[in-house]
Design an enzyme around this catalytic site. Structure first.
Site, mmCIF file in Angstrom:
data_model
loop_
_atom_site.group_PDB
_atom_site.id
_atom_site.type_symbol
_atom_site.label_atom_id
_atom_site.label_comp_id
_atom_site.label_asym_id
_atom_site.label_seq_id
_atom_site.Cartn_x
_atom_site.Cartn_y
_atom_site.Cartn_z
ATOM 1 N N GLY A 59 7.739 15.273 62.569
ATOM 2 C CA GLY A 59 6.686 15.033 63.662
ATOM 3 C C GLY A 59 5.301 14.611 62.926
ATOM 4 O O GLY A 59 5.128 15.447 61.751
ATOM 5 N N GLN A 64 -3.624 14.578 62.355
ATOM 6 C CA GLN A 64 -3.294 15.075 60.672
ATOM 7 C C GLN A 64 -3.675 13.921 59.861
ATOM 8 O O GLN A 64 -3.669 14.334 58.633
ATOM 9 C CB GLN A 64 -1.816 15.483 60.886
ATOM 10 C CG GLN A 64 -1.445 16.692 61.669
ATOM 11 C CD GLN A 64 -0.157 16.921 61.619
ATOM 12 O OE1 GLN A 64 0.857 16.357 62.168
ATOM 13 N NE2 GLN A 64 0.453 17.665 60.637
ATOM 14 N N CYS A 107 4.734 22.720 58.924
ATOM 15 C CA CYS A 107 3.766 21.475 59.282
ATOM 16 C C CYS A 107 3.361 20.770 57.902
ATOM 17 O O CYS A 107 3.048 21.237 56.919
ATOM 18 C CB CYS A 107 2.479 22.263 59.920
ATOM 19 S SG CYS A 107 1.308 21.046 60.265
ATOM 20 N N LEU A 108 3.312 19.402 58.048
ATOM 21 C CA LEU A 108 2.994 18.673 56.964
ATOM 22 C C LEU A 108 1.449 18.996 56.468
ATOM 23 O O LEU A 108 1.095 18.662 55.284
ATOM 24 C CB LEU A 108 3.028 16.999 57.332
ATOM 25 C CG LEU A 108 4.323 16.624 57.549
ATOM 26 C CD1 LEU A 108 4.370 15.038 57.751
ATOM 27 C CD2 LEU A 108 5.322 16.832 56.282
ATOM 28 N N HIS A 149 4.520 21.488 69.282
ATOM 29 C CA HIS A 149 3.821 21.802 68.177
ATOM 30 C C HIS A 149 2.807 20.495 67.904
ATOM 31 O O HIS A 149 1.628 20.756 67.400
ATOM 32 C CB HIS A 149 4.876 21.793 66.900
ATOM 33 C CG HIS A 149 4.231 21.745 65.479
ATOM 34 N ND1 HIS A 149 4.380 22.902 64.513
ATOM 35 C CD2 HIS A 149 3.351 20.979 64.760
ATOM 36 C CE1 HIS A 149 3.752 22.502 63.298
ATOM 37 N NE2 HIS A 149 3.151 21.410 63.379
ATOM 38 N N GLU A 150 3.563 19.221 68.069
ATOM 39 C CA GLU A 150 2.512 18.025 67.786
ATOM 40 C C GLU A 150 1.377 17.998 68.945
ATOM 41 O O GLU A 150 0.159 17.559 68.467
ATOM 42 C CB GLU A 150 3.264 16.874 67.747
ATOM 43 C CG GLU A 150 4.523 16.738 66.659
ATOM 44 C CD GLU A 150 4.040 16.983 65.343
ATOM 45 O OE1 GLU A 150 2.569 16.919 65.045
ATOM 46 O OE2 GLU A 150 4.694 17.402 64.471
ATOM 47 N N HIS A 153 -1.767 20.097 67.976
ATOM 48 C CA HIS A 153 -2.411 19.068 67.004
ATOM 49 C C HIS A 153 -3.518 18.365 67.688
ATOM 50 O O HIS A 153 -4.685 18.254 67.406
ATOM 51 C CB HIS A 153 -1.772 18.231 65.985
ATOM 52 C CG HIS A 153 -1.067 19.068 64.750
ATOM 53 N ND1 HIS A 153 -1.893 19.593 63.908
ATOM 54 C CD2 HIS A 153 0.274 19.073 64.646
ATOM 55 C CE1 HIS A 153 -1.021 20.129 63.090
ATOM 56 N NE2 HIS A 153 0.417 19.713 63.445
HETATM 57 ZN ZN LIG Z 1 1.928 20.073 62.250
#
Ligand SMILES: [Zn+2]
Length: 187
Positions: A59, A64, A107-108, A149-150, A153
């Protein structure tokens, strides 16, 4: 509805977009609603997907990659070429379950940090797809978690803000080169 945007699922040495990491203020800025769903936006979707696949993510939210738009891409099966990705524009949560469950998240923007987070087990979300068509989706399990989660962000919230065990959190962050000061616990 699965996305019709086709992107080859492969790891590029130089992904088109640059990720921002925990501690970067860019991640804390809320995203704006998207008013124009056009070719330019669809190109951003493609580049976000390519970046996500390159980094082994499932995701990615636009903030991000430094873009403050309410846009999310998700693909729970990045190794399956037949599984289409999901593109969510201006997503809103319609309903969440009372049932809460705990699972590990990563998370990236915080590489190598994996910690337990409590979230509602199911969510119902409405959004527009990459052609501006309104959609609704009832999600459970990993998809429900990933959407939440996304969507965090998009509000400048990162999953570590939701981690209860602050001792483990501080240890895991410092082990991976991140500062606990960058955490903003949610009320
Ligand atoms: Zn994330």
């Amino acid at each position: 509805m699965p996305s019709e945007i086709a992107v080859e699922k492969k790891k590029l040495k130089n992904p088109p977009l640059q990720l921002h990491y925990l501690g970067d203020r860019v991640l804390r800025q809320p995203a704006k609603r998207i008013t124009k769903i056009d070719d330019e936006l669809r190109q951003l979707v493609r580049e976000m997907l390519q970046t996500m696949y390159s980094k082994d993510g499932i995701g990615l939210a636009a903030p991000q990659v430094g873009v403050h738009k309410q846009l999310i891409v998700i693909d729970l099966e990045p190794d399956n070429p037949a599984n289409p990705p999901l593109v969510l524009i201006n997503p809103t949560i319609k309903q969440v379950s009372k049932e809460i469950c705990v699972a590990q998240e990563g998370c990236l923007s915080i590489p190598n940090v994996y910690l337990d987070v409590k979230r509602p087990e199911t969510v119902e979300v409405s959004y527009k797809d990459e052609y501006g068509r309104p959609q609704t989706l009832k999600a459970k399990d990993l998809l429900a978690r990933c959407i939440q989660h996304e969507m965090d962000h998009l509000n400048g919230v990162v999953f570590v803000d939701r981690v209860d065990n602050s001792l483990t959190l501080a240890q895991e962050l410092s082990k991976n080169g991140f500062s606990y000061q960058a955490v903003k616990p949610v009320a």
